[in-house]
Scaffold this motif. Structure first.
Motif, PDB file in Angstrom:
ATOM      1  N   VAL A   1      21.265   8.994  15.561  1.00  0.00           N
ATOM      2  CA  VAL A   1      21.652  10.157  14.761  1.00  0.00           C
ATOM      3  C   VAL A   1      22.277   9.707  13.440  1.00  0.00           C
ATOM      4  N   VAL A   2      23.138   8.687  13.509  1.00  0.00           N
ATOM      5  CA  VAL A   2      23.777   8.186  12.286  1.00  0.00           C
ATOM      6  C   VAL A   2      22.731   7.572  11.357  1.00  0.00           C
ATOM      7  N   ARG A   3      21.793   6.836  11.919  1.00  0.00           N
ATOM      8  CA  ARG A   3      20.745   6.247  11.089  1.00  0.00           C
ATOM      9  C   ARG A   3      19.888   7.331  10.442  1.00  0.00           C
ATOM     10  N   ARG A   4      19.661   8.407  11.179  1.00  0.00           N
ATOM     11  CA  ARG A   4      18.897   9.516  10.600  1.00  0.00           C
ATOM     12  C   ARG A   4      19.652  10.109   9.418  1.00  0.00           C
ATOM     13  N   MET A   5      20.983  10.242   9.573  1.00  0.00           N
ATOM     14  CA  MET A   5      21.818  10.755   8.486  1.00  0.00           C
ATOM     15  C   MET A   5      21.614   9.944   7.221  1.00  0.00           C
ATOM     16  N   ALA A   6      21.778   8.623   7.368  1.00  0.00           N
ATOM     17  CA  ALA A   6      21.680   7.742   6.208  1.00  0.00           C
ATOM     18  C   ALA A   6      20.290   7.815   5.583  1.00  0.00           C
ATOM     19  N   ALA A   7      19.247   7.880   6.427  1.00  0.00           N
ATOM     20  CA  ALA A   7      17.878   7.933   5.909  1.00  0.00           C
ATOM     21  C   ALA A   7      17.615   9.233   5.164  1.00  0.00           C
ATOM     22  N   ALA A   8      18.300  10.301   5.575  1.00  0.00           N
ATOM     23  CA  ALA A   8      18.094  11.607   4.936  1.00  0.00           C
ATOM     24  C   ALA A   8      18.968  11.798   3.705  1.00  0.00           C
TER      25      ALA A   8
END
Length: 570
Positions: free
Chosen positions: A197-204
């Motif tokens: 979820v955190v990685r998705r945040m950064a990617a978005a």
């Protein structure tokens, strides 16, 4: 329609929600908006006259008509009509089904009432009285579900279903929504999903916050997965998110439990740089490490003293960074320091770690920028000009704090006794700078003849600065003390919002070396000068460690230190 929605929600379990994490969110244009009408299930909700203006609904409302806009013939009537139109729009938003639901969910969040929130959510999805759900609605629901998920598996299941519904409806999640999803994953003991979820945040392009990383980091640590926890820490560093004591304590614990001596060493030094003094929970983690078999086996029998000395010089003193020195069982216990910084348990004398003058200058410049944004710029720049003409000073007194010490009424004589006491111990014997708000200088007790004489003596010596009306005198006395490299006399713990703006890197070190605290007795004031040693984790050149705790304050009760030594350190 209700049966279909329920079937879709029931089919979306955590595994399905995980798939949604990596699928592109639907565009806002694809969001399904349900008919906007107030059904029986929401008719009982109370009006929201007390709602603040910033809590406006996301519902679309009618714009002012041309007749309303053209009713102005000179500007005044038009402005009044426009204001009335805005008020009407706000009222309609508050009283719309979306606004009523928002208010009810806010109350549920405030009262931790998940059951009522879920009932409201189910009612909003009903075909009888459907209500479009906004990001705020979903955030409230996800927050409540994530809070209860650790002890209620059904709350976690409902939370995943709600998040899946939000994405299916094309509502773009923000940092708060994704953090709640990470907490749901952590509650189901799935740290990998929480980290995704955190990685998705950064990617978005959504900057993760410290709270965003917490679920994954703590879940890995609870699972004793030191490698997973280190990956989260590395991602935090790449995102410029700085861990605080709870995160560092968790990392210390998981690495200590796994016997990873090099990682414990690295993390102790990171704690030294970021936290300085540790709370009791962290102290127990540190003590448990030094008492472990892994700690006794870590280290070397022989080392190069010259290389260790070089590390101390490069680091500024108090540590060398050359790894564990010595071998064998550690002797661990609590201790205190005498007034010179000598450990009462092992006899090691702690050092005073210097502050680079360039750091002080940069900090003074940062203070000026912050103060000019929050004070009347001309007032603060005028103070700087005054300070250049009358300074420098060996000491600065926060007179409001001193004058109200243990008293409801401001005491000029109490301030004056401190002024005289600090003057006697400073090198120049010059009166200290007294910072006091203009209202206190001109009114109240200041009008008494005796107090007027005290004030006049300060003025004649060029030692009194009265801060202007509406100002925060904290900015003035802090800037004066920093720019003059002087002592600061105050019992203010400097923990409120203003001081949080200053960060946790330089300011605590400066405060430790410059703040003079005081107590009063029948004999007058007692000044508690800064200690001649630094209250920070220290690693000696022979390999012993001293870790300060937050237990004790060195005035009423001696501060407790963890003392860890072993025979090969002596």
């Amino acid at each position: 329609m209700r049966v279909a929605a329920a079937a879709a929600a029931g089919a979306l379990r955590p595994a399905a929600a995980t798939l949604l994490l990596f699928s592109p969110p639907l565009s806002i244009s694809c969001r399904r908006l349900l008919p906007l009408r107030c059904g029986p299930s929401l008719q009982h909700l109370p009006p929201l006259e007390a709602r603040r203006r910033r809590h406006s609904s996301t519902a679309t409302v009618a714009a002012p008509t041309m007749d309303e806009d053209s009713s102005a013939d000179g500007g005044g009537a038009g402005a009044q009509a426009q204001a009335e139109s805005k008020a009407a729009r706000r009222r309609r938003a508050r009283e719309s089904p979306e606004g009523l639901l928002r208010h009810q969910l806010d109350m549920c969040s405030r009262n931790a009432d998940l059951a009522t929130a879920l009932s409201l959510y189910d009612a909003a999805l009903s075909t009888d009285s459907p209500v479009p759900l906004s990001l705020h609605h979903y955030n409230c629901l996800l927050y409540l579900c994530s809070n209860a998920a650790a002890s209620d598996p059904d709350a976690a299941r409902r939370g995943f279903d709600i998040f899946a519904r939000m994405e299916a409806d094309g509502v773009q999640p923000n940092e708060a929504a994704l953090t709640s999803l990470a907490r749901l994953a952590a509650a189901t003991r799935d740290p990998a999903m929480a980290f995704s979820v955190v990685r998705r945040m950064a990617a978005a392009g959504i900057p993760p916050r410290l709270r965003s990383y917490g679920p994954a980091l703590f879940a890995y640590c609870d699972a004793k997965d030191a490698d997973g926890a280190k990956q989260v820490e590395a991602h935090m560093d790449a995102s410029a998110v700085v861990p605080e004591e709870p995160e560092l304590a968790a990392l210390l614990r998981v690495n200590a439990d796994n016997g990873r001596a090099d990682e414990v060493y690295r993390l102790l030094h990171r704690t030294r740089a970021l936290v300085r003094q540790v709370c009791e929970t962290t102290a127990q983690v540190v003590e448990a490490w030094f008492r472990s078999d892994a700690a006794s086996e870590a280290g070397v029998d022989k080392w190069d003293p010259a290389k260790v000395k070089e590390g101390v010089v490069k680091g500024g003193g108090g540590w060398h960074g050359q790894g564990w020195l010595g071998k064998g069982q550690w002797s661990v216990g609590r201790s205190s320091m005498d007034k010179d910084g000598t450990c009462q348990r092992c006899g090691e004398r702690l050092v005073c770690i210097d502050i680079d003058p360039s750091e002080t200058e940069n900090f003074a410049n940062s203070l000026t920028e912050l103060a000019c944004k929050r004070e009347v710029k001309g007032d603060f720049l005028g103070f700087q000009h005054w300070l250049r003409r009358h300074g420098p000073f060996d000491a600065v007194i926060d007179a409001a704090n001193v004058g109200l010490y243990n008293s409801k009424a401001f005491s000029f004589s109490q301030v004056n006794s401190v002024v005289n006491a600090i003057q006697r111990i400073t090198k120049s014997k010059k009166l200290p700078l007294i910072i006091l708000h203009r209202n206190r200088v001109n009114g109240g007790p200041a009008k008494a003849p005796y107090n007027q004489k005290i004030i006049e003596s300060w003025r004649n010596a060029g030692a009194l600065y009265a801060t202007p009306p509406g100002s925060n005198d904290d900015w003035y006395w802090l800037y004066a003390a920093v720019s003059c490299r002087s002592l600061l006399v105050t019992n203010d713990e400097m923990r409120d919002h203003l001081f949080q703006l200053l960060g946790t890197s330089f300011f605590p070190r400066w405060k430790e070396k410059h703040q003079v605290r005081l107590t009063f007795s029948g004999r007058g004031p007692t000044l508690h000068l800064p200690p001649p040693y630094s209250i920070v984790i220290q690693e000696s050149e022979d390999g012993s460690w001293h870790v300060p705790t937050t237990t004790g304050d060195d005035i009423d009760k001696p501060r407790e230190w963890i003392c860890a030594t072993r025979e090969t350190c002596k």
